[in-house]
Design a protein around this motif. Structure first.
Motif: not given
Length: 427
Positions: A193-207
């Motif tokens: 995902l980093y290679r595809l441009g991911l640069r922001m990450i959240a450990p959790t969503h609604r679970f």
């Protein structure tokens, strides 16, 4: 699955409404100011829907390139949700997950029906394809921001000379809303995902998950050890933006401590404040409203970070532009009460100016009815002007703060707070 497309589009239309009249626009004075600003938003789930980032104006949803240009949005975070909850209180990570059904209705590849990771890959690839297609057309052009050098290039293209804006140049940040797609590891999936441009990450969503407790989960535990700690440390080491939206109090506290030890800012991309909601009549049919505590807002600000004010009723009380403005003013008042106070721990910053830590976190296309769509952001500028907030502080809130955190967080510069501020202020 072409026959399912009308069903997917109908779900989209029902889920992503707008409370205000779409023709409502700011007056001339507000428009004149708004059109000079660097405008940024921290959270849109547009990649979740079949229309994705349309180059033409859509009659459904909140975001497309035409409306982004109309709203003078220059920098937009597009985030990847990979799991979809049912219900609003005590959301179990072990419960049913309709995200696979939505992927099927959207006509996504077969692997996306059963795998959160493949849903993340598909959405990241969709953004990459949209950006590539936009560079070949005559309309708005998307640039995926992966580094400080990318940010500098976008700023030069967006603001080619003082006092001018090229609205066709739109920078985008790719984020992951909840780390379910990482399959309880911090390895190969993140690399891809980093290679595809991911640069922001959240450990959790609604679970709740293997990395930490969610503010809406059943158990609401803190950041897990060692896995959750390793996720935050890996994100910081790889120069990513850490997003603590949807984090439980324990998860947020632990993540802020880790970020402070590295002098790395964090964001809450889209939320509201409980203290603001408590002043209002109950809303939402008695269901719990979502918001952070004042202390959590202050903690984010003391990392040098930004708190994104959401645009929907569960964080505002009412999906209304006046309530967005009121929520921003309330957050400013909370932070102003802490200006100049020594920070409580090493690595944290003294809050010098409250307006440097508030931003926009719309949650457009997040299956919520927002006050406005992407073409109407100037209405917030108008409301802040009417409230007597100075133009310089409006510039902070409307986008300069988000730009600064991006500049501080990404690889290629190791910029200080003041250096990043100077970059995003045009010099």
């Amino acid at each position: 699955m072409a026959g399912c497309a009308p069903v997917a589009d109908a779900i989209d239309a029902m889920s992503n409404g707008t409370a205000e009249d779409r023709t409502l626009a700011p007056g001339p004075a507000a428009r004149a100011l708004h059109d000079r600003l660097l405008v940024a938003d921290l959270h849109a789930d547009t990649l979740l829907w079949r229309r994705a980032i349309s180059p033409t104006e859509m009659r459904r949803g909140h975001v497309d390139l035409v409306r982004m240009e109309r709203g003078n949005i220059g920098l937009q975070a597009f985030t990847i949700p990979t799991r979809v909850p049912i219900g609003r209180s005590c959301i179990s990570g072990r419960g049913p997950d309709p995200a696979g059904l939505l992927a099927t209705l959207n006509g996504w590849p077969p692997g996306t029906r059963t795998s959160a990771y493949h849903r993340a890959l598909h959405q990241a690839s969709t953004l990459a394809a949209a950006a590539a297609a936009s560079r070949k057309g005559s309309g708005a052009r998307l640039s995926i921001i992966r580094s400080v050098d990318d940010l500098r290039a976008w700023l030069s293209a967006r603001f080619p000379e003082p006092g001018t804006i090229n609205r066709d140049e739109i920078g985008v940040i790719l984020g992951l809303e909840g780390s379910h797609a990482l399959n309880d590891t911090v390895g190969a999936e993140l690399d891809a995902l980093y290679r595809l441009g991911l640069r922001m990450i959240a450990p959790t969503h609604r679970f709740d998950n293997a990395f930490g407790g969610s503010s809406e989960g059943c158990d609401r535990y803190g950041l897990t050890m060692p896995l959750g700690k390793r996720l935050i440390e890996t994100a910081i080491a790889r120069r990513m933006i850490v997003d603590l939206a949807h984090a439980s109090s324990g998860t947020l506290e632990a993540a802020v401590a880790i970020a402070a030890s590295h002098r790395h800012p964090v964001v809450i991309s889209h939320s509201g404040l409980r203290s603001f909601l408590e002043r209002l009549p109950p809303c939402c049919n008695g269901e719990p409203m979502r918001g952070n505590t004042d202390a959590e807002l202050v903690a984010v600000a003391q990392t040098g970070g930004v708190f994104g004010i959401g645009f929907w009723k569960e964080v505002l009380g009412t999906a209304d532009v006046d309530y967005i403005v009121a929520a921003i003013r309330h957050a400013l008042a909370v932070l102003e009460a802490h200006e100049g106070r020594p920070p409580p721990a090493p690595g944290l910053r003294t809050i010098k100016r409250a307006s440097q830590h508030i931003g926009l976190g719309s949650d457009w296309d997040g299956a919520v009815r927002t006050a406005i769509d992407a073409g109407q952001v100037g209405l917030i500028t108008e409301g802040l002007m009417a409230a007597g907030i100075s133009q310089d502080r409006i510039a902070d809130i409307m986008g300069r703060n988000v730009c600064r955190v991006v500049a501080q967080s990404l690889a290629g510069g190791s910029l200080t707070f003041d250096q990043a501020l100077q970059l995003c202020n045009g010099g």
